[in-house]
Design an enzyme around this catalytic site. Sequence first.
Site, PDB file in Angstrom:
ATOM      1  N   GLU A  11     -34.230  30.913  -9.659  1.00 26.20           N
ATOM      2  CA  GLU A  11     -35.031  29.841 -10.247  1.00 26.20           C
ATOM      3  C   GLU A  11     -34.194  28.622 -10.617  1.00 26.20           C
ATOM      4  OE1 GLU A  11     -37.900  29.828 -14.084  1.00 26.20           O
ATOM      5  OE2 GLU A  11     -38.422  31.214 -12.464  1.00 26.20           O
ATOM      6  N   ASP A  12     -32.925  28.837 -11.008  1.00 22.63           N
ATOM      7  CA  ASP A  12     -32.141  27.739 -11.576  1.00 22.63           C
ATOM      8  C   ASP A  12     -30.946  27.293 -10.739  1.00 22.63           C
ATOM      9  OD1 ASP A  12     -33.835  27.828 -13.723  1.00 22.63           O
ATOM     10  OD2 ASP A  12     -32.462  28.882 -15.048  1.00 22.63           O
TER      11      ASP A  12
END
Length: 458
Positions: A61-62
Site C-alpha cells: 500500500e505504501d
Amino acid sequence: MNDLIERARQFATQAHERINQQRKYTQQPYTVHLKNVAEKVATVSDDPEMLAAAWLHDTVEDTLVTFEEVDRLFGPGVMRLVMDLTDISKPGDGNRAVRKAIDRRHTATACPRAKTIKLADLIDNCDDICRHDNRFGPVYLVEMTALLEVLREGNQELYDQAETTIKTCQEILNRSTPQPLTGSDLIDFGPTDAAIAPNRGMRLFTELFTARDILEPLVSFDEQTDLSEVAIVCQERSLPVIGVRKAGWVVGYLHPDDLQGANLAQQMRPIKSQQVLEMDCSLSDVIKVLTRFANCFVALSGSVVAVISRGDIDKPIVRMWLFGMITVLEMSIVDHIKARWPADEWTAVLSTQRLTRARLLFEERLRRNQGCQLLDCLQFSDKAQIAIEDPQLLADLDLPSKRAAKQAIKNLESLRNNLAHGQSIVKHDWPQIARLTQRVQLLMVQAGATDPSPAQPQ
C-alpha cells in the site's frame, strides 16, 4: 526469530526506509509502527506467516513493493494475508466515506488470521492518532468502530483490546479542546498540496487522460498451448507479459521467466479483480493499481484485452499528464497565497535574496510588456515555501510540521525536474507519482468537480 519472520522484518524495514516513510505525528521511523503491530500479533499467535505479514502489511500500500514480489519472496500464504490487509479502493471511487465502505467490505471477506493482524494495526494507529490529533481523532474513531463490526472473526483478546482502546481514546478526546474540523481533514493521503484549490484545469488532467491512452494489446494463449511455442513468440516480440485463456476468456497471466512446467494452466497467475480496469478509467486509477501489482489489465465489455505495466508510465503522454498535474497544484498554491497575503504581503516571509531575484525578473517582464504579477515571477519552491508559513494551511493540508512540508516540496521538485529533463521516473519517483495522482483526484472528489458513482463490491 524464525527465518521467514526475520526476512520479512528486514525487507519491510528497507522498503519503508527507501521512501523515507515516517510516522505522521512523531516523525519516528515507520518501522516503529510495524514493530508494534508484529509484537501485538506475537502475543496471541506464533504463526510465522502471520508474523511475517504483520511486518509486511503496509509494504504494497505504501512502498514500491508489489503483491507479486511478496509472493515470490515469502510465498502465497503471506501474500494472501498482505492482500487481505491492503485497501482496494481507488481515488476515483468517491469521497472518503465511499472509499472506506469499499475497503470495509474487502476486509469483511478476509480470513481470521488477517483480521487478527488488522486488529493489531488498528490498536496502534488509534492510540497514535487520538493522542496527537484531536481534530481527526473523532473521525478515525467512527471509522474504527464500523470496521470492528467485520473483524469479529479475529483473535478475541485483540478484539477486546481494540474495544478498550476506542473507549480510552474517546476519553482522551473528550478531555481535549478540538479545533474546528475542516473538509481537508477527511483526506488520508498526507499533505494535499492544493487542498483549497478551485477546479481550474483539474478536470482536464483527471478525466481526459485514461487507460485507453497508454495500454498495450495483451497477447494471449489458450491454456493448453505448448510452452515451447509460447516461449518463441515471447522472445520474437519481446513480450513482458502474456495472457492465458480458458474457454476463450483471459483468466490469468505469465511473465516470460515463468515459462516452466508442463503447460500454461499449471504456471499461470490468476488475474485478481483489483488488477482490472475498464478502458475509460482515469490514469490516477491506473497508478493506484500499479502501486499494488506489477501489471494493470484493461477490459473491454468485461473481457481482458490489454495490459499496462509500470514501464508504460515513462511514455510521453503520461509524462505530459504528470507535468500538468504538478502545474494544477502550483496554481492552487498561488491561489492560496493570494487569499492569505493580499497585495503582495507575502513578500515579508520570503528571503531577501529570493525576493530580489523575483523583482529583477518582474521588472524585465514589464520592460518587455509581458503582463504579470510579482508572485508569477517566483519559482515553484519559493511559492511553496511561502504557503507553508501559514499555520492554518499546514493544518488544512494535514501536514504535521514544516519539515514534512519541505520534504514534500523537495520530492515534488525532483519529480518535475526528472520530467523536464527526460529522466526515467518509474524507478526513483514512483512514490511521488502515486501520491501526486491520488491527491489531485481526491481534491476533485472533495470539491465536487466529479460525481463518481459508488463502486460496487468486489
